[in-house]
Scaffold this motif. Sequence first.
Motif, mmCIF file in Angstrom:
data_model
loop_
_atom_site.group_PDB
_atom_site.id
_atom_site.type_symbol
_atom_site.label_atom_id
_atom_site.label_comp_id
_atom_site.label_asym_id
_atom_site.label_seq_id
_atom_site.Cartn_x
_atom_site.Cartn_y
_atom_site.Cartn_z
ATOM 1 N N VAL A 61 34.825 35.427 41.080
ATOM 2 C CA VAL A 61 33.877 35.696 42.163
ATOM 3 C C VAL A 61 33.350 37.122 42.063
ATOM 4 O O VAL A 61 32.151 37.373 42.224
ATOM 5 C CB VAL A 61 34.548 35.444 43.539
ATOM 6 C CG1 VAL A 61 33.715 36.040 44.662
ATOM 7 C CG2 VAL A 61 34.749 33.952 43.765
ATOM 8 N N VAL A 62 34.237 38.066 41.819
ATOM 9 C CA VAL A 62 33.864 39.467 41.567
ATOM 10 C C VAL A 62 34.326 39.815 40.165
ATOM 11 O O VAL A 62 35.488 39.605 39.816
ATOM 12 C CB VAL A 62 34.521 40.427 42.584
ATOM 13 C CG1 VAL A 62 34.196 41.877 42.242
ATOM 14 C CG2 VAL A 62 34.080 40.093 44.005
ATOM 15 N N HIS A 63 33.396 40.341 39.344
ATOM 16 C CA HIS A 63 33.733 40.631 37.947
ATOM 17 C C HIS A 63 32.886 41.820 37.502
ATOM 18 O O HIS A 63 31.734 41.672 37.137
ATOM 19 C CB HIS A 63 33.442 39.412 37.069
ATOM 20 C CG HIS A 63 33.874 39.556 35.647
ATOM 21 N ND1 HIS A 63 33.043 40.067 34.666
ATOM 22 C CD2 HIS A 63 35.042 39.264 35.027
ATOM 23 C CE1 HIS A 63 33.685 40.066 33.513
ATOM 24 N NE2 HIS A 63 34.892 39.582 33.694
ATOM 25 N N ASN A 64 33.484 43.013 37.566
ATOM 26 C CA ASN A 64 32.791 44.227 37.147
ATOM 27 C C ASN A 64 33.688 44.965 36.158
ATOM 28 O O ASN A 64 34.593 45.708 36.540
ATOM 29 C CB ASN A 64 32.471 45.121 38.344
ATOM 30 C CG ASN A 64 31.576 46.289 37.972
ATOM 31 O OD1 ASN A 64 31.695 46.852 36.895
ATOM 32 N ND2 ASN A 64 30.668 46.653 38.865
ATOM 33 N N LEU A 65 33.451 44.731 34.855
ATOM 34 C CA LEU A 65 34.274 45.360 33.828
ATOM 35 C C LEU A 65 33.984 46.848 33.689
ATOM 36 O O LEU A 65 34.820 47.604 33.221
ATOM 37 C CB LEU A 65 34.058 44.661 32.482
ATOM 38 C CG LEU A 65 34.576 43.222 32.375
ATOM 39 C CD1 LEU A 65 34.386 42.712 30.948
ATOM 40 C CD2 LEU A 65 36.019 43.107 32.802
ATOM 41 N N GLY A 66 32.804 47.267 34.130
ATOM 42 C CA GLY A 66 32.464 48.678 34.037
ATOM 43 C C GLY A 66 33.303 49.545 34.955
ATOM 44 O O GLY A 66 33.489 50.740 34.693
ATOM 45 N N LEU A 67 33.812 48.960 36.035
ATOM 46 C CA LEU A 67 34.601 49.713 37.011
ATOM 47 C C LEU A 67 36.043 49.226 37.080
ATOM 48 O O LEU A 67 36.774 49.564 38.007
ATOM 49 C CB LEU A 67 33.943 49.620 38.399
ATOM 50 C CG LEU A 67 32.560 50.255 38.506
ATOM 51 C CD1 LEU A 67 31.949 50.002 39.872
ATOM 52 C CD2 LEU A 67 32.644 51.761 38.247
ATOM 53 N N VAL A 68 36.471 48.446 36.106
ATOM 54 C CA VAL A 68 37.828 47.914 36.109
ATOM 55 C C VAL A 68 38.845 49.029 35.865
ATOM 56 O O VAL A 68 38.570 49.980 35.121
ATOM 57 C CB VAL A 68 37.963 46.792 35.055
ATOM 58 C CG1 VAL A 68 37.980 47.365 33.644
ATOM 59 C CG2 VAL A 68 39.186 45.935 35.303
ATOM 60 N N ASP A 69 39.984 48.954 36.533
ATOM 61 C CA ASP A 69 41.072 49.900 36.318
ATOM 62 C C ASP A 69 42.004 49.302 35.270
ATOM 63 O O ASP A 69 42.904 48.519 35.573
ATOM 64 C CB ASP A 69 41.827 50.150 37.627
ATOM 65 C CG ASP A 69 42.867 51.256 37.507
ATOM 66 O OD1 ASP A 69 43.306 51.529 36.376
ATOM 67 O OD2 ASP A 69 43.250 51.826 38.541
#
Length: 259
Positions: free
Chosen positions: A165-173
């Motif tokens: 549903v939410v997928h942001n690899l640029g801001l993944v920890d």
Amino acid sequence: MNKKRMPALFLAHGSPMNIIEWNTFTEALLALSGSLPHPTGIIVISAHWQTRGTQVTCTRQPRTMHDFSGFPDELYHIGYPCPGSPEMAERVRAALGPGVVSCDMERGLDHGAWSVQHHMYPLAFIPVIQISLDVSLTSEERMELGKRLSPLRDEGVLILGSGNVVHNLGLVDLDNEQAPAYTWAQSFDSWVAGCVESNHLEELTRYRLAPFSELAVPTDEHYIPLLYVAGLRRSDDMLTTVFEGFQNASLSMRCIRVG
């Protein structure tokens, strides 16, 4: 609800590390499979196969695709040797209508498809096929394709979408799987949960108007499988969130059961 009808699922898959980890998410996948009737076959709509025009895998023995890089060597030695099913692929082609679907005789199962099956059905004995994401379709058209596939549920076929549903690899920890979710990620995830809980699934097609969609869905391939699954719903189906939470701050692991 028809007691013979197979539920449909939207499943998160998150990082490929979930393939080798035992955590609350992978534990929930195993428990989920135990709550389902035994499928006659499985159709997966994964974030990781995008095409122009809809395609379906038609091989009898799909290979395991390790379509990721930079992970421990152990991951590349794990396979999922399930059978395919040209017969089930033909049922998909018939359900979606003449000329809509082409047959792919080369492609295997990508990690969006097999990583969740690895925990749900580890013996890999159920036939699995995969349907591609047609990049030319609108959100409404994707829901319509789901609706056309819905009769296969009455044949015991488990249809699932695999994404996030939410997928942001640029801001993944990357350093902390348990890192607290960003506020914007929680907000968008809650919006999706609200659409499901209120049974307003048509609202899911208007996700670009939802709060923080530009951060939560910077590219839409992980969200799109949810639209196909929303289209699978029948009027008497219950909608249930079967898992919720975040990994690595920006990956929603929300899983939804239809029926």
